[in-house]
Design a protein around this motif. Structure first.
Motif, PDB file in Angstrom:
ATOM      1  N   ILE A 100       0.848  -1.197   0.000  1.00 37.06           N
ATOM      2  CA  ILE A 100       0.000   0.000   0.000  1.00 37.06           C
ATOM      3  C   ILE A 100       0.886   1.251   0.000  1.00 37.06           C
ATOM      4  O   ILE A 100       0.524   2.280  -0.577  1.00 37.06           O
ATOM      5  CB  ILE A 100      -0.971  -0.041   1.211  1.00 37.06           C
ATOM      6  CG1 ILE A 100      -1.957  -1.214   1.033  1.00 37.06           C
ATOM      7  CG2 ILE A 100      -1.735   1.278   1.351  1.00 37.06           C
ATOM      8  CD1 ILE A 100      -2.884  -1.448   2.224  1.00 37.06           C
ATOM      9  N   LEU A 103       1.476   2.584  -3.616  1.00 38.69           N
ATOM     10  CA  LEU A 103       0.405   3.083  -4.489  1.00 38.69           C
ATOM     11  C   LEU A 103       0.570   4.596  -4.575  1.00 38.69           C
ATOM     12  O   LEU A 103       0.102   5.339  -3.708  1.00 38.69           O
ATOM     13  CB  LEU A 103      -0.968   2.706  -3.924  1.00 38.69           C
ATOM     14  CG  LEU A 103      -1.243   1.200  -3.838  1.00 38.69           C
ATOM     15  CD1 LEU A 103      -2.591   0.949  -3.143  1.00 38.69           C
ATOM     16  CD2 LEU A 103      -1.266   0.573  -5.238  1.00 38.69           C
ATOM     17  N   MET A 110       4.681  20.963 -15.721  1.00 40.37           N
ATOM     18  CA  MET A 110       3.907  22.030 -16.356  1.00 40.37           C
ATOM     19  C   MET A 110       4.844  23.221 -16.540  1.00 40.37           C
ATOM     20  O   MET A 110       5.970  23.239 -16.041  1.00 40.37           O
ATOM     21  CB  MET A 110       2.705  22.411 -15.475  1.00 40.37           C
ATOM     22  CG  MET A 110       1.633  21.350 -15.428  1.00 40.37           C
ATOM     23  SD  MET A 110       0.725  21.224 -16.988  1.00 40.37           S
ATOM     24  CE  MET A 110       0.383  19.472 -17.009  1.00 40.37           C
ATOM     25  N   GLY A 118       1.853  28.475 -15.163  1.00 40.23           N
ATOM     26  CA  GLY A 118       1.017  28.759 -13.999  1.00 40.23           C
ATOM     27  C   GLY A 118       0.272  27.545 -13.480  1.00 40.23           C
ATOM     28  O   GLY A 118      -0.798  27.672 -12.881  1.00 40.23           O
ATOM     29  N   ARG A 119       0.804  26.382 -13.728  1.00 41.47           N
ATOM     30  CA  ARG A 119       0.118  25.160 -13.301  1.00 41.47           C
ATOM     31  C   ARG A 119       1.073  24.201 -12.615  1.00 41.47           C
ATOM     32  O   ARG A 119       2.271  24.193 -12.892  1.00 41.47           O
ATOM     33  CB  ARG A 119      -0.528  24.459 -14.510  1.00 41.47           C
ATOM     34  CG  ARG A 119      -1.713  25.209 -15.083  1.00 41.47           C
ATOM     35  CD  ARG A 119      -2.082  24.637 -16.443  1.00 41.47           C
ATOM     36  NE  ARG A 119      -3.283  25.278 -16.986  1.00 41.47           N
ATOM     37  CZ  ARG A 119      -3.271  26.425 -17.668  1.00 41.47           C
ATOM     38  NH1 ARG A 119      -2.138  27.074 -17.874  1.00 41.47           N
ATOM     39  NH2 ARG A 119      -4.405  26.941 -18.130  1.00 41.47           N
ATOM     40  N   MET A 120       0.506  23.397 -11.779  1.00 41.43           N
ATOM     41  CA  MET A 120       1.209  22.270 -11.151  1.00 41.43           C
ATOM     42  C   MET A 120       0.324  21.050 -11.375  1.00 41.43           C
ATOM     43  O   MET A 120      -0.902  21.146 -11.277  1.00 41.43           O
ATOM     44  CB  MET A 120       1.375  22.547  -9.660  1.00 41.43           C
ATOM     45  CG  MET A 120       1.943  21.417  -8.827  1.00 41.43           C
ATOM     46  SD  MET A 120       3.705  21.222  -9.060  1.00 41.43           S
ATOM     47  CE  MET A 120       4.300  22.426  -7.862  1.00 41.43           C
ATOM     48  N   ALA A 121       0.921  19.880 -11.681  1.00 38.58           N
ATOM     49  CA  ALA A 121       0.095  18.693 -11.937  1.00 38.58           C
ATOM     50  C   ALA A 121       0.768  17.441 -11.383  1.00 38.58           C
ATOM     51  O   ALA A 121       2.003  17.324 -11.413  1.00 38.58           O
ATOM     52  CB  ALA A 121      -0.146  18.529 -13.436  1.00 38.58           C
ATOM     53  N   PHE A 122      -0.038  16.574 -10.877  1.00 35.80           N
ATOM     54  CA  PHE A 122       0.489  15.262 -10.486  1.00 35.80           C
ATOM     55  C   PHE A 122      -0.620  14.231 -10.503  1.00 35.80           C
ATOM     56  O   PHE A 122      -1.809  14.574 -10.482  1.00 35.80           O
ATOM     57  CB  PHE A 122       1.184  15.306  -9.123  1.00 35.80           C
ATOM     58  CG  PHE A 122       0.370  15.864  -8.005  1.00 35.80           C
ATOM     59  CD1 PHE A 122      -0.442  15.053  -7.229  1.00 35.80           C
ATOM     60  CD2 PHE A 122       0.419  17.236  -7.708  1.00 35.80           C
ATOM     61  CE1 PHE A 122      -1.180  15.567  -6.185  1.00 35.80           C
ATOM     62  CE2 PHE A 122      -0.326  17.764  -6.656  1.00 35.80           C
ATOM     63  CZ  PHE A 122      -1.129  16.930  -5.895  1.00 35.80           C
ATOM     64  N   THR A 123      -0.207  13.006 -10.554  1.00 39.27           N
ATOM     65  CA  THR A 123      -1.158  11.894 -10.542  1.00 39.27           C
ATOM     66  C   THR A 123      -1.149  11.235  -9.165  1.00 39.27           C
ATOM     67  O   THR A 123      -0.162  11.304  -8.437  1.00 39.27           O
ATOM     68  CB  THR A 123      -0.815  10.806 -11.571  1.00 39.27           C
ATOM     69  OG1 THR A 123       0.435  10.217 -11.242  1.00 39.27           O
ATOM     70  CG2 THR A 123      -0.761  11.362 -12.977  1.00 39.27           C
ATOM     71  N   PHE A 124      -2.244  10.627  -8.823  1.00 40.11           N
ATOM     72  CA  PHE A 124      -2.278   9.699  -7.697  1.00 40.11           C
ATOM     73  C   PHE A 124      -3.108   8.506  -8.139  1.00 40.11           C
ATOM     74  O   PHE A 124      -3.788   8.559  -9.171  1.00 40.11           O
ATOM     75  CB  PHE A 124      -2.820  10.361  -6.421  1.00 40.11           C
ATOM     76  CG  PHE A 124      -4.135  11.066  -6.557  1.00 40.11           C
ATOM     77  CD1 PHE A 124      -5.317  10.430  -6.212  1.00 40.11           C
ATOM     78  CD2 PHE A 124      -4.190  12.387  -7.036  1.00 40.11           C
ATOM     79  CE1 PHE A 124      -6.529  11.095  -6.322  1.00 40.11           C
ATOM     80  CE2 PHE A 124      -5.412  13.051  -7.156  1.00 40.11           C
ATOM     81  CZ  PHE A 124      -6.579  12.411  -6.806  1.00 40.11           C
ATOM     82  N   ARG A 125      -3.017   7.415  -7.395  1.00 36.70           N
ATOM     83  CA  ARG A 125      -3.721   6.207  -7.838  1.00 36.70           C
ATOM     84  C   ARG A 125      -5.006   6.034  -7.061  1.00 36.70           C
ATOM     85  O   ARG A 125      -5.041   6.174  -5.825  1.00 36.70           O
ATOM     86  CB  ARG A 125      -2.828   4.966  -7.704  1.00 36.70           C
ATOM     87  CG  ARG A 125      -1.677   4.996  -8.696  1.00 36.70           C
ATOM     88  CD  ARG A 125      -1.048   3.644  -8.948  1.00 36.70           C
ATOM     89  NE  ARG A 125      -1.805   2.824  -9.886  1.00 36.70           N
ATOM     90  CZ  ARG A 125      -1.763   2.940 -11.220  1.00 36.70           C
ATOM     91  NH1 ARG A 125      -1.009   3.868 -11.785  1.00 36.70           N
ATOM     92  NH2 ARG A 125      -2.470   2.134 -11.985  1.00 36.70           N
ATOM     93  N   GLU A 126      -6.063   5.727  -7.822  1.00 36.33           N
ATOM     94  CA  GLU A 126      -7.381   5.478  -7.234  1.00 36.33           C
ATOM     95  C   GLU A 126      -7.738   4.007  -7.398  1.00 36.33           C
ATOM     96  O   GLU A 126      -7.352   3.376  -8.389  1.00 36.33           O
ATOM     97  CB  GLU A 126      -8.439   6.296  -7.971  1.00 36.33           C
ATOM     98  CG  GLU A 126      -8.320   7.786  -7.759  1.00 36.33           C
ATOM     99  CD  GLU A 126      -9.471   8.538  -8.423  1.00 36.33           C
ATOM    100  OE1 GLU A 126      -9.859   9.566  -7.877  1.00 36.33           O
ATOM    101  OE2 GLU A 126      -9.970   8.103  -9.484  1.00 36.33           O
ATOM    102  N   PRO A 127      -8.536   3.464  -6.472  1.00 33.33           N
ATOM    103  CA  PRO A 127      -9.050   2.102  -6.687  1.00 33.33           C
ATOM    104  C   PRO A 127      -9.840   2.052  -7.998  1.00 33.33           C
ATOM    105  O   PRO A 127     -10.544   3.010  -8.333  1.00 33.33           O
ATOM    106  CB  PRO A 127      -9.976   1.877  -5.487  1.00 33.33           C
ATOM    107  CG  PRO A 127      -9.572   2.907  -4.480  1.00 33.33           C
ATOM    108  CD  PRO A 127      -9.022   4.073  -5.243  1.00 33.33           C
ATOM    109  N   ILE A 128      -9.721   0.945  -8.712  1.00 40.82           N
ATOM    110  CA  ILE A 128     -10.375   0.856 -10.023  1.00 40.82           C
ATOM    111  C   ILE A 128     -11.892   0.731  -9.891  1.00 40.82           C
ATOM    112  O   ILE A 128     -12.636   1.079 -10.804  1.00 40.82           O
ATOM    113  CB  ILE A 128      -9.791  -0.319 -10.837  1.00 40.82           C
ATOM    114  CG1 ILE A 128     -10.196  -0.204 -12.309  1.00 40.82           C
ATOM    115  CG2 ILE A 128     -10.188  -1.669 -10.255  1.00 40.82           C
ATOM    116  CD1 ILE A 128      -9.465  -1.154 -13.224  1.00 40.82           C
TER     117      ILE A 128
END
Lengths: 205, 259
Positions: A100, A103, A110, A118-128
Motif C-alpha cells: 500500500i 500506491l 507544467m 502557472g500550473r502544477m500537476a500530479f497523478t495519484f492512484r485510485e481504486p479501479i
C-alpha cells in the motif's frame, strides 16, 4: 434453494454442505459493492487498510494448523505442502499491507510551454472500482489472498467466488477478514453455480 | 464490473473475457505445459530432485508444473530412468497424513482423464517408465513417459496431473522450437553449468519467467507471475495485482503562485 456439497477428494466423503446463492443474492451483493465503490466518503484510508491487514496476518498466524487442515482436506494438497501454502498466504497478506506504501503517482511537468504556464500537476492512484474474483481449487487459500486481499488492499470492494470444490478455505479467510474488523461489504463471498459466476464476471452495471 | 480476476482454465477464461462489459479490465491466469531444457553439460544427478518436485508437487495440478523435459540424447535415457525411480519413491495417499508427498486429483473424473491421456500416449509410441496407473479411484501414480509423440495430448495440452514427459534431442535449436511450439507460455527452465547457454536459453524460451537450474514451478508471491499468449493476460503477484486494481487520477492545479 439448492446446495453445494463439498467432498474430501481422497476419500470422497462429504465434508460440508453449503447453500448455493442465486442471481438475486448476487444482485444484492453487487448493489452493496457498487454503493461502497461510488461513495468516496466510505473509502477506508490507507492507514486503516494497513492496520486491518496486519491484524489479519496476526489472526492467520494463530490459526495455521486449522487453515492447513481445511485446505488439505478439501483441496487434496498434502499436509506438508498445504502448510507451506498457509505460510505463503500469511506472507502475502503482509506483502499486500506493505505494498500500500507503493500506491503512488508522479509529477507531470507544467510550465514547459506558455500554454501550460502557472500550473502544477500530479497523478495519484485510485481504486479501479468493484473487483470480481473467480478462483481455482489448487491453492484454495493463497489464491484468495492473491485475488481478494489484494483488491481490499488496493481499496476496491471485492466479490470472490471460490472453486466449488474448495470453498471452505475462502469462506474461512473472508470470515477472518470480517472478524478483524473489515466491514462485510468490502469483501463478500459468492457460492454459486457457473451461470451465476458468469453473471458476476460480466455484470454491466 | 470494473475488474475481473480469473484463475482457471484457458477455455473458461477466454470465454469470460469475450463476455465482459465494455471497460472491464481483465486479469486471466490459465495453465501451461511448462518446458524444461536440459543442456548437454547438465549434472543429471543434481536435477532429478528439483524436477520430481516440480512435476509431482500437488500431483501436477499447478499451472507451472514441469511437464515437458527436453534432454540431450547423450543423457536422456539415464535421466528418465532416474526421474522414474524418484517418482516411484514418492509416498502417494491421504493428504492429511504428514508423510504423504502426492495426494489425490481434485475429482475422480480427472483421474480417468489423465489415465486415458497416458494410455493414448503409450499407444502412440511413448515408453512408460514409472506409474501409468490409478491408485484407487482418486489418485494417479507419479508417471514418467519417455519420448511421447509430439502429437499426443501429453505433448500438446496441459496434463494437470502427475505426469512428466522426457524427450531426447540432438539438435538444441529444434528442442527450443518444440519447447516454444504450443500456444501456452508461462514459466520455463534451463539446466546447465555454462552461463552463456543459460542466458541463451533465457533469451529464447517464450515464457514470463525462466528459471536457471531450478524447476518451472518455483514461485514466491511478490514476483511477477503470469501466462503469456493462450496462458493468460496481465501480470499477477501481490504488488502487480494491486497496481492493476488501481488507476491514475491526474490533478492539474492552476494558480498564479506557479507562474
Amino acid at each position: 434453494m439448492s446446495t453445494l456439497h463439498v467432498f474430501n477428494p481422497y476419500t470422497q466423503e462429504k465434508i460440508d454442505s453449503i447453500p448455493l446463492q442465486g442471481p438475486e443474492a448476487l444482485e444484492e451483493m453487487l448493489r452493496r459493492a457498487y454503493a461502497l465503490s461510488l461513495d468516496t466518503t466510505q473509502a477506508l484510508p490507507p492507514h486503516a487498510r494497513i492496520r486491518l491487514l496486519e491484524k489479519l496476518a496476526a489472526a492467520m498466524e494463530d490459526r495455521v494448523e486449522e487453515l492447513t487442515r481445511i485446505a488439505a482436506e478439501e483441496g487434496g494438497k498434502p499436509y506438508t505442502d498445504s502448510r507451506v501454502e498457509v505460510l505463503r498466504a500469511i506472507n502475502g497478506v503482509k506483502t499486500a499491507a506493505a505494498e500500500i506504501h507503493q500506491l503512488k503517482g508522479e509529477q507531470v511537468p507544467m510550465g514547459l510551454t506558455e500554454a501550460s504556464a502557472g500550473r502544477m500537476a500530479f497523478t495519484f492512484r485510485e481504486p479501479i472500482g468493484v473487483v470480481a474474483a473467480i478462483s481455482a481449487f489448487n491453492h484454495p487459500l493463497n489464491l484468495i489472498v492473491h485475488q481478494a486481499v489484494t483488491a481490499f488492499a488496493a481499496g476496491c470492494p471485492v466479490i470472490v467466488k471460490p472453486a466449488n470444490t474448495t470453498p471452505r478455505s475462502c469462506i474461512t479467510l473472508v470470515g477472518m477478514m470480517h472478524e478483524v474488523g473489515i466491514p462485510k461489504d468490502w469483501v463478500q463471498v459468492l457460492i454459486s453455480d457457473n451461470d451465476t459466476a458468469e453473471r458476476l464476471a460480466t455484470d454491466r452495471a | 464490473m470494473n475488474f475481473l480476476t480469473f484463475i482457471g482454465s484457458a477455455k473458461v477464461g477466454w470465454y469470460l473475457k469475450s463476455k465482459v462489459a465494455p471497460g472491464t479490465r481483465v486479469a486471466l491466469e490459465h495453465g501451461g505445459a511448462a518446458p524444461v531444457l536440459v543442456e548437454e553439460d547438465a549434472a543429471i544427478e543434481s536435477i532429478i530432485g528439483p524436477l520430481a518436485k516440480g512435476g509431482f508437487y500437488h500431483a501436477g495440478q499447478v499451472c507451472v508444473s514441469v511437464q515437458r523435459v527436453f534432454v540431450h540424447a547423450s543423457q536422456a535415457e539415464a535421466f528418465a530412468e532416474k526421474l522414474a525411480a524418484a517418482g516411484e519413491a514418492l509416498v502417494v495417499g491421504d493428504p492429511l497424513e504428514k508423510a504423504t508427498e502426492v495426494g489425490p486429483l481434485i475429482l475422480p473424473d480427472e483421474v480417468e482423464r489423465v489415465a486415458q491421456w497416458v494410455e493414448e500416449a503409450i499407444s502412440e509410441g511413448a515408453r512408460c517408465l514409472s506409474g501409468g496407473k490409478k491408485i484407487g479411484n482418486t489418485c494417479y501414480a507419479p508417471t514418467v513417459l519417455y519420448n511421447p509423440s509430439p502429437e499426443s495430448k501429453v505433448s500438446t495440452e496441459e496434463i494437470f496431473g502427475p505426469v512428466i514427459c522426457v524427450y531426447p534431442y540432438t539438435d538444441r535449436a529444434e528442442a527450443i522450437r518444440q519447447a516454444n511450439a504450443l500456444p501456452y507460455h508461462f514459466q520455463a527452465s534451463v539446466f546447465t553449468q555454462h552461463v552463456d547457454k543459460a542466458f541463451s536459453a533465457v533469451r529464447q524460451l517464450n515464457a514470463l519467467a525462466v528459471m536457471v537450474n531450478d524447476h518451472t514451478a518455483f514461485r514466491v508471491d511478490w514476483m511477477p507471475f503470469g501466462g503469456r499468449d493462450a496462458s493468460g493476460e496481465g501480470i499477477g503477484g501481490i504488488a502487480y495485482s494491486m497496481h492493476e486494481m488501481t488507476r491514475p487520477k491526474l490533478m492539474v492545479i492552476k494558480s498564479p503562485a506557479f507562474e
